[in-house]
Motif scaffolding. Structure first.
Motif, PDB file in Angstrom:
ATOM      1  N   TYR A   4       0.833  -1.204   0.000  1.00 40.79           N
ATOM      2  CA  TYR A   4       0.000   0.000   0.000  1.00 40.79           C
ATOM      3  C   TYR A   4       0.868   1.255   0.000  1.00 40.79           C
ATOM      4  O   TYR A   4       0.571   2.216  -0.684  1.00 40.79           O
ATOM      5  CB  TYR A   4      -0.909   0.018   1.230  1.00 40.79           C
ATOM      6  CG  TYR A   4      -1.803  -1.182   1.320  1.00 40.79           C
ATOM      7  CD1 TYR A   4      -2.253  -1.804   0.165  1.00 40.79           C
ATOM      8  CD2 TYR A   4      -2.194  -1.692   2.544  1.00 40.79           C
ATOM      9  CE1 TYR A   4      -3.074  -2.904   0.239  1.00 40.79           C
ATOM     10  CE2 TYR A   4      -3.014  -2.789   2.628  1.00 40.79           C
ATOM     11  CZ  TYR A   4      -3.457  -3.396   1.483  1.00 40.79           C
ATOM     12  OH  TYR A   4      -4.261  -4.484   1.561  1.00 40.79           O
ATOM     13  N   ARG A   6       0.592   3.979  -2.939  1.00 46.16           N
ATOM     14  CA  ARG A   6       0.185   5.360  -2.626  1.00 46.16           C
ATOM     15  C   ARG A   6       1.162   6.380  -3.216  1.00 46.16           C
ATOM     16  O   ARG A   6       0.808   7.523  -3.435  1.00 46.16           O
ATOM     17  CB  ARG A   6       0.109   5.552  -1.120  1.00 46.16           C
ATOM     18  CG  ARG A   6      -1.204   5.121  -0.549  1.00 46.16           C
ATOM     19  CD  ARG A   6      -1.415   5.773   0.798  1.00 46.16           C
ATOM     20  NE  ARG A   6      -0.310   5.509   1.697  1.00 46.16           N
ATOM     21  CZ  ARG A   6      -0.300   4.541   2.610  1.00 46.16           C
ATOM     22  NH1 ARG A   6      -1.334   3.762   2.732  1.00 46.16           N
ATOM     23  NH2 ARG A   6       0.719   4.368   3.383  1.00 46.16           N
ATOM     24  N   SER A  53     -11.157  -0.567   0.471  1.00 41.95           N
ATOM     25  CA  SER A  53     -11.861   0.256   1.461  1.00 41.95           C
ATOM     26  C   SER A  53     -10.908   0.785   2.528  1.00 41.95           C
ATOM     27  O   SER A  53     -11.336   1.225   3.574  1.00 41.95           O
ATOM     28  CB  SER A  53     -12.975  -0.566   2.096  1.00 41.95           C
ATOM     29  OG  SER A  53     -12.507  -1.804   2.491  1.00 41.95           O
ATOM     30  N   LEU A  54      -9.651   0.735   2.236  1.00 44.57           N
ATOM     31  CA  LEU A  54      -8.686   1.257   3.194  1.00 44.57           C
ATOM     32  C   LEU A  54      -8.540   2.757   3.033  1.00 44.57           C
ATOM     33  O   LEU A  54      -8.884   3.325   2.018  1.00 44.57           O
ATOM     34  CB  LEU A  54      -7.318   0.606   2.950  1.00 44.57           C
ATOM     35  CG  LEU A  54      -7.170  -0.803   3.500  1.00 44.57           C
ATOM     36  CD1 LEU A  54      -5.786  -1.307   3.210  1.00 44.57           C
ATOM     37  CD2 LEU A  54      -7.437  -0.817   4.985  1.00 44.57           C
ATOM     38  N   LYS A  55      -8.014   3.329   4.062  1.00 46.95           N
ATOM     39  CA  LYS A  55      -7.744   4.749   3.917  1.00 46.95           C
ATOM     40  C   LYS A  55      -6.327   5.040   4.341  1.00 46.95           C
ATOM     41  O   LYS A  55      -5.844   4.401   5.252  1.00 46.95           O
ATOM     42  CB  LYS A  55      -8.748   5.528   4.735  1.00 46.95           C
ATOM     43  CG  LYS A  55      -8.245   5.816   6.093  1.00 46.95           C
ATOM     44  CD  LYS A  55      -9.278   6.528   6.879  1.00 46.95           C
ATOM     45  CE  LYS A  55      -8.741   6.461   8.265  1.00 46.95           C
ATOM     46  NZ  LYS A  55      -9.296   7.139   9.230  1.00 46.95           N
ATOM     47  N   PRO A  56      -5.645   5.963   3.695  1.00 52.29           N
ATOM     48  CA  PRO A  56      -6.210   6.692   2.561  1.00 52.29           C
ATOM     49  C   PRO A  56      -6.461   5.795   1.363  1.00 52.29           C
ATOM     50  O   PRO A  56      -5.939   4.700   1.303  1.00 52.29           O
ATOM     51  CB  PRO A  56      -5.130   7.726   2.230  1.00 52.29           C
ATOM     52  CG  PRO A  56      -3.867   7.115   2.741  1.00 52.29           C
ATOM     53  CD  PRO A  56      -4.242   6.271   3.915  1.00 52.29           C
ATOM     54  N   ARG A  57      -7.220   6.267   0.471  1.00 50.60           N
ATOM     55  CA  ARG A  57      -7.623   5.463  -0.670  1.00 50.60           C
ATOM     56  C   ARG A  57      -6.395   5.009  -1.450  1.00 50.60           C
ATOM     57  O   ARG A  57      -5.504   5.790  -1.716  1.00 50.60           O
ATOM     58  CB  ARG A  57      -8.477   6.291  -1.599  1.00 50.60           C
ATOM     59  CG  ARG A  57      -9.224   5.377  -2.495  1.00 50.60           C
ATOM     60  CD  ARG A  57     -10.410   4.882  -1.749  1.00 50.60           C
ATOM     61  NE  ARG A  57     -11.603   5.438  -2.364  1.00 50.60           N
ATOM     62  CZ  ARG A  57     -12.796   4.958  -2.110  1.00 50.60           C
ATOM     63  NH1 ARG A  57     -12.943   3.989  -1.279  1.00 50.60           N
ATOM     64  NH2 ARG A  57     -13.839   5.470  -2.659  1.00 50.60           N
TER      65      ARG A  57
END
Length: 132
Positions: free
Chosen positions: A32, A36, A71-75
DNA sequence: ACCATGACTAGAA
DNA sequence: CTTCTAGCCATGG
């Protein structure tokens, strides 16, 4: 070293304890973090991310990581991650099959027949750009 | 601890 | 050229 495969060695690269003090980071989280950092309007491949993490032979894991990233954040900009051919192999895993292409188009990336146009030029190598 | 799964990749047929 | 096989490795049941 003789026959035994250094499984420990691999684990070492993955575990890569966070110097900040974070005790353990799942492989997923590492993925992730990389995803990102993908600049807008650029794309990368699962294999490239896997390589960046040290386990280039586990590109599958990268894709699988995205599975729980929606559905994680941040997107997580999972739409910027495609397979080595620049094909939107994961489009069917988005809310709608056309979502991925729409997002890419929005960033100026053209998609034809589920393939990213000029993929070579738009390709972003995390191993070079990230300082993870 | 074992088996199954997965949004991949590279090489062989 | 296209199609298929096998390897790969983390996660979950």
């Amino acid at each position: 070293m003789p026959k035994t495969k250094n499984k420990n060695a691999k684990q070492e690269s993955i575990s890569r304890v966070n110097p900040s003090g974070r005790k353990e980071e799942s492989f997923f989280e590492l993925v992730y973090q990389v995803v990102r950092q993908i600049p807008k309007g650029r794309v990368t491949s699962y294999g490239a991310i896997a390589t960046c993490l040290g386990t280039k032979l586990s590109a599958r894991m990268v894709g699988w990581a995205m599975h729980g990233a929606h559905s994680l954040k941040p997107r997580i900009p999972a739409h910027r991650v495609v397979n080595r051919n620049g094909m939107l192999s994961g489009k069917h895993h988005f809310e709608t099959p056309t979502r991925m292409e729409a997002l890419l188009k929005k960033e100026g990336i053209l998609v034809k027949n589920d393939i990213i146009v000029n993929f070579d030029k738009l390709f972003w190598d995390p191993a070079k750009e990230t300082s993870i």
